[in-house]
Write a protein that holds these residues in place. Structure first.
Motif, PDB file in Angstrom:
ATOM      1  N   GLY A  37       6.957   3.670   1.945  1.00  0.00           N
ATOM      2  CA  GLY A  37       7.440   3.220   0.651  1.00  0.00           C
ATOM      3  C   GLY A  37       6.764   1.937   0.244  1.00  0.00           C
ATOM      4  N   ILE A 204       9.408   9.501   2.268  1.00  0.00           N
ATOM      5  CA  ILE A 204       8.909   8.510   1.318  1.00  0.00           C
ATOM      6  C   ILE A 204      10.098   7.980   0.525  1.00  0.00           C
ATOM      7  N   PHE A 289       1.642   9.896  -1.710  1.00  0.00           N
ATOM      8  CA  PHE A 289       2.428   8.666  -1.790  1.00  0.00           C
ATOM      9  C   PHE A 289       2.390   8.105  -3.210  1.00  0.00           C
ATOM     10  N   THR A 293       5.663   7.821  -5.746  1.00  0.00           N
ATOM     11  CA  THR A 293       6.238   6.493  -5.995  1.00  0.00           C
ATOM     12  C   THR A 293       5.790   5.891  -7.313  1.00  0.00           C
TER      13      THR A 293
END
Length: 305
Positions: A37, A204, A289, A293
């Motif tokens: 994260g 994640i 990722f 995010t």
């Protein structure tokens, strides 16, 4: 699938800031599990709750089937959260002896030397830690987390400050802990390529919530494409249409399934395209990722949050 860690509706608020926001997460026993994260995602907050260092605002968490903070459970865990610190006047060997005494363990010299060897600190065993680099302190922190021979170990940024050979050695150690020793390793790292290489599953997090979870092989395999080195490129792109994209001057990426691939290859050959190489290329964890995010940070700027 037996769970080693389970959270339900886990939340931690600091005023208006929601470090964790109703997190539901199940981490299976065995293997290496990555928790990823961007800054502020809640990774370090999650780890501190699991280790009993802070209390959640709401929700619940269990570790190895027991409540967080239970003494018998805590003795079966090891951890390294952020950069470890030790008395600077002690040597690496003395640090582990000191920690062994604090845990009520017999500071057996052979065991301590074995852990120092396993993390690559044999030559520095009798050096005072005040002269250690960040990477060496990370190695000593990992040794300290493992010397109680836990069933579960939580490692937050274990490769911080290490050079490429050191990162490779730590990756091999982590895999060995899972495969050879049977430990469950929960790992947070901003080295996304290393996470992809070392982890079996990943979660994640973003803004205190779980946005994606699954086996690394499945997550990266779901975006795989067929890379074709061929000529003429233009003819291949014309046949593939929206499913094709140029890569360099002599290759194309084909967004086709494995079931479609034989027909696509035959059609290209029938059109006179010469295919020199065909191989499957999976999506990498880094691209997944950033997609999940919405982060625009460079990978090296992603740290535990």
């Amino acid at each position: 699938m037996s769970a080693v860690i389970e959270t339900r509706g886990l939340s931690k608020h600091y005023g208006a800031v929601r470090a964790l926001d109703g997190l539901d997460l199940t981490i299976p026993r065995g293997g290496v599990y990555g928790v990823l994260g961007p800054n502020g995602a809640g990774k370090s907050t999650l780890f501190r709750i699991l280790l009993g260092l802070i209390r959640p605002t709401d929700g619940s968490a269990t570790v190895m089937g027991g409540p967080v903070g239970q003494v018998s459970t805590m003795r079966r865990m090891g951890s390294m959260i952020e950069t470890p610190r030790f008395p600077p006047f002690l040597t690496a060997k003395q640090v582990l002896n000191w920690l062994a005494a604090a845990h009520g363990l017999n500071g057996d010299p052979a065991r301590i030397e074995g852990w120092l060897a396993r993390v690559g600190l044999t030559e520095a065993a009798n050096r005072k830690v005040r002269g250690f680099s960040v990477g060496m302190m990370q190695r000593l922190g990992v040794a300290a987390a493992l010397m109680t021979e836990p069933e579960l170990v939580i490692l937050d940024e274990p490769t911080s400050g290490m050079d490429p050979p050191g990162i490779q050695e730590m990756r091999q150690l982590i895999r060995s802990l899972a495969v050879d020793d049977g430990l469950t390793v929960v790992l947070a790292s901003h080295q996304l390529l290393e996470v992809q290489r070392v982890c079996d599953r990943v979660a994640i997090l973003n803004k205190g919530r779980l946005v994606l979870e699954g086996a690394v092989s499945e997550l990266t395999g779901s975006g795989e494409r067929l890379r074709l080195k061929l000529r003429p490129q233009a003819a291949a792109l014309d046949l593939l249409g929206q499913k094709g994209s140029a890569e360099g001057d002599d290759a194309v990426m084909a967004a086709v399934t494995r079931a479609e691939a034989p027909a696509v290859l035959k059609a290209l050959i029938d059109r006179g395209v010469e295919i020199e190489e065909a191989r499957w290329v999976g999506a990498d964890l880094e691209s997944i990722f950033f997609t999940e995010t919405g982060s625009v940070q460079a990978p090296e700027a992603i740290h535990a949050g």
